[in-house]
Design a protein around this motif. Sequence first.
Motif, PDB file in Angstrom:
ATOM      1  N   LEU A  90       0.825  -1.202   0.000  1.00 27.59           N
ATOM      2  CA  LEU A  90       0.000   0.000   0.000  1.00 27.59           C
ATOM      3  C   LEU A  90       0.863   1.257   0.000  1.00 27.59           C
ATOM      4  O   LEU A  90       0.578   2.223  -0.703  1.00 27.59           O
ATOM      5  CB  LEU A  90      -0.950  -0.007   1.195  1.00 27.59           C
ATOM      6  N   GLU A  91       1.927   1.241   0.777  1.00 28.83           N
ATOM      7  CA  GLU A  91       2.824   2.398   0.824  1.00 28.83           C
ATOM      8  C   GLU A  91       3.507   2.620  -0.524  1.00 28.83           C
ATOM      9  O   GLU A  91       3.688   3.765  -0.952  1.00 28.83           O
ATOM     10  CB  GLU A  91       3.850   2.225   1.940  1.00 28.83           C
ATOM     11  N   LEU A  92       3.866   1.535  -1.213  1.00 31.86           N
ATOM     12  CA  LEU A  92       4.461   1.660  -2.548  1.00 31.86           C
ATOM     13  C   LEU A  92       3.494   2.308  -3.532  1.00 31.86           C
ATOM     14  O   LEU A  92       3.910   3.006  -4.447  1.00 31.86           O
ATOM     15  CB  LEU A  92       4.882   0.288  -3.086  1.00 31.86           C
ATOM     16  N   GLU A  93       2.209   2.074  -3.338  1.00 32.30           N
ATOM     17  CA  GLU A  93       1.177   2.658  -4.202  1.00 32.30           C
ATOM     18  C   GLU A  93       0.741   4.039  -3.718  1.00 32.30           C
ATOM     19  O   GLU A  93      -0.220   4.605  -4.221  1.00 32.30           O
ATOM     20  CB  GLU A  93      -0.036   1.727  -4.283  1.00 32.30           C
ATOM     21  N   LYS A  94       1.429   4.561  -2.710  1.00 39.53           N
ATOM     22  CA  LYS A  94       1.142   5.903  -2.162  1.00 39.53           C
ATOM     23  C   LYS A  94      -0.239   5.983  -1.517  1.00 39.53           C
ATOM     24  O   LYS A  94      -0.881   7.032  -1.522  1.00 39.53           O
ATOM     25  CB  LYS A  94       1.280   6.988  -3.236  1.00 39.53           C
ATOM     26  N   ILE A  95      -0.696   4.854  -0.959  1.00 38.43           N
ATOM     27  CA  ILE A  95      -1.953   4.837  -0.211  1.00 38.43           C
ATOM     28  C   ILE A  95      -1.596   4.919   1.267  1.00 38.43           C
ATOM     29  O   ILE A  95      -0.908   4.046   1.792  1.00 38.43           O
ATOM     30  CB  ILE A  95      -2.773   3.563  -0.512  1.00 38.43           C
ATOM     31  N   GLN A  96      -2.032   5.977   1.914  1.00 40.81           N
ATOM     32  CA  GLN A  96      -1.767   6.172   3.332  1.00 40.81           C
ATOM     33  C   GLN A  96      -2.578   5.147   4.124  1.00 40.81           C
ATOM     34  O   GLN A  96      -3.726   4.863   3.801  1.00 40.81           O
ATOM     35  CB  GLN A  96      -2.159   7.580   3.757  1.00 40.81           C
ATOM     36  N   VAL A  97      -1.972   4.597   5.176  1.00 39.57           N
ATOM     37  CA  VAL A  97      -2.646   3.596   6.003  1.00 39.57           C
ATOM     38  C   VAL A  97      -2.717   4.083   7.438  1.00 39.57           C
ATOM     39  O   VAL A  97      -1.719   4.560   7.986  1.00 39.57           O
ATOM     40  CB  VAL A  97      -1.908   2.234   5.936  1.00 39.57           C
ATOM     41  N   VAL A  98      -3.900   3.983   8.021  1.00 42.57           N
ATOM     42  CA  VAL A  98      -4.106   4.322   9.431  1.00 42.57           C
ATOM     43  C   VAL A  98      -4.522   3.006  10.114  1.00 42.57           C
ATOM     44  O   VAL A  98      -5.707   2.673  10.155  1.00 42.57           O
ATOM     45  CB  VAL A  98      -5.192   5.406   9.615  1.00 42.57           C
ATOM     46  N   PRO A  99      -3.533   2.247  10.636  1.00 42.12           N
ATOM     47  CA  PRO A  99      -3.843   0.956  11.249  1.00 42.12           C
ATOM     48  C   PRO A  99      -4.177   1.102  12.743  1.00 42.12           C
ATOM     49  O   PRO A  99      -3.998   2.165  13.332  1.00 42.12           O
ATOM     50  CB  PRO A  99      -2.541   0.178  11.067  1.00 42.12           C
ATOM     51  N   GLY A 100      -4.672  -0.002  13.307  1.00 40.11           N
ATOM     52  CA  GLY A 100      -4.907  -0.039  14.743  1.00 40.11           C
ATOM     53  C   GLY A 100      -6.190   0.643  15.194  1.00 40.11           C
ATOM     54  O   GLY A 100      -6.374   0.932  16.367  1.00 40.11           O
ATOM     55  N   VAL A 101      -7.100   0.886  14.260  1.00 35.17           N
ATOM     56  CA  VAL A 101      -8.354   1.579  14.581  1.00 35.17           C
ATOM     57  C   VAL A 101      -9.418   0.524  14.901  1.00 35.17           C
ATOM     58  O   VAL A 101      -9.464  -0.542  14.292  1.00 35.17           O
ATOM     59  CB  VAL A 101      -8.802   2.464  13.400  1.00 35.17           C
ATOM     60  N   SER A 102     -10.282   0.825  15.844  1.00 33.74           N
ATOM     61  CA  SER A 102     -11.389  -0.078  16.170  1.00 33.74           C
ATOM     62  C   SER A 102     -12.628   0.756  16.480  1.00 33.74           C
ATOM     63  O   SER A 102     -12.553   1.967  16.649  1.00 33.74           O
ATOM     64  CB  SER A 102     -11.029  -0.958  17.377  1.00 33.74           C
ATOM     65  N   GLY A 103     -13.785   0.076  16.512  1.00 37.35           N
ATOM     66  CA  GLY A 103     -15.019   0.754  16.869  1.00 37.35           C
ATOM     67  C   GLY A 103     -15.976   0.919  15.707  1.00 37.35           C
ATOM     68  O   GLY A 103     -15.813   0.321  14.649  1.00 37.35           O
ATOM     69  N   GLU A 104     -16.986   1.752  15.931  1.00 36.81           N
ATOM     70  CA  GLU A 104     -18.015   1.980  14.927  1.00 36.81           C
ATOM     71  C   GLU A 104     -17.456   2.738  13.728  1.00 36.81           C
ATOM     72  O   GLU A 104     -16.654   3.655  13.885  1.00 36.81           O
ATOM     73  CB  GLU A 104     -19.167   2.771  15.527  1.00 36.81           C
ATOM     74  N   ALA A 105     -17.918   2.371  12.547  1.00 37.81           N
ATOM     75  CA  ALA A 105     -17.423   3.018  11.325  1.00 37.81           C
ATOM     76  C   ALA A 105     -18.161   4.326  11.036  1.00 37.81           C
ATOM     77  O   ALA A 105     -17.599   5.224  10.443  1.00 37.81           O
ATOM     78  CB  ALA A 105     -17.550   2.076  10.141  1.00 37.81           C
ATOM     79  N   GLU A 106     -19.422   4.426  11.409  1.00 37.09           N
ATOM     80  CA  GLU A 106     -20.179   5.638  11.088  1.00 37.09           C
ATOM     81  C   GLU A 106     -20.781   6.232  12.346  1.00 37.09           C
ATOM     82  O   GLU A 106     -21.067   5.618  13.280  1.00 37.09           O
ATOM     83  CB  GLU A 106     -21.299   5.338  10.098  1.00 37.09           C
TER      84      GLU A 106
END
Length: 82
Positions: free
Chosen positions: A66-82
């Motif tokens: 993902l980083e090679l494709e220049k897509i930023q990643v925000v890992p370690g997130v949990s909980g409701e999506a909306e």
Amino acid sequence: MSVALSLDPEGNIAGSLGKGVELLIISADDKRIRIPSEWPVVSLLKKYSVDCLICGKIGNCTLELLELEKIQVVPGVSGEAE
């Protein structure tokens, strides 16, 4: 810009990217689409011009791709999506 969230069957952020069953993609103008999560996820995110992925755990190989494709990643997130 668009952001993707990896979701579990209940609509929460999936505990790990590999366990996600659906991606919620939100564009800058607040358009939202839900698509089934499938592998390779990198190709899927590129197809929908995603700039940032918000997810739970993520493997190192996928993170590097993902980083090679220049897509930023925000890992370690949990909980409701909306």
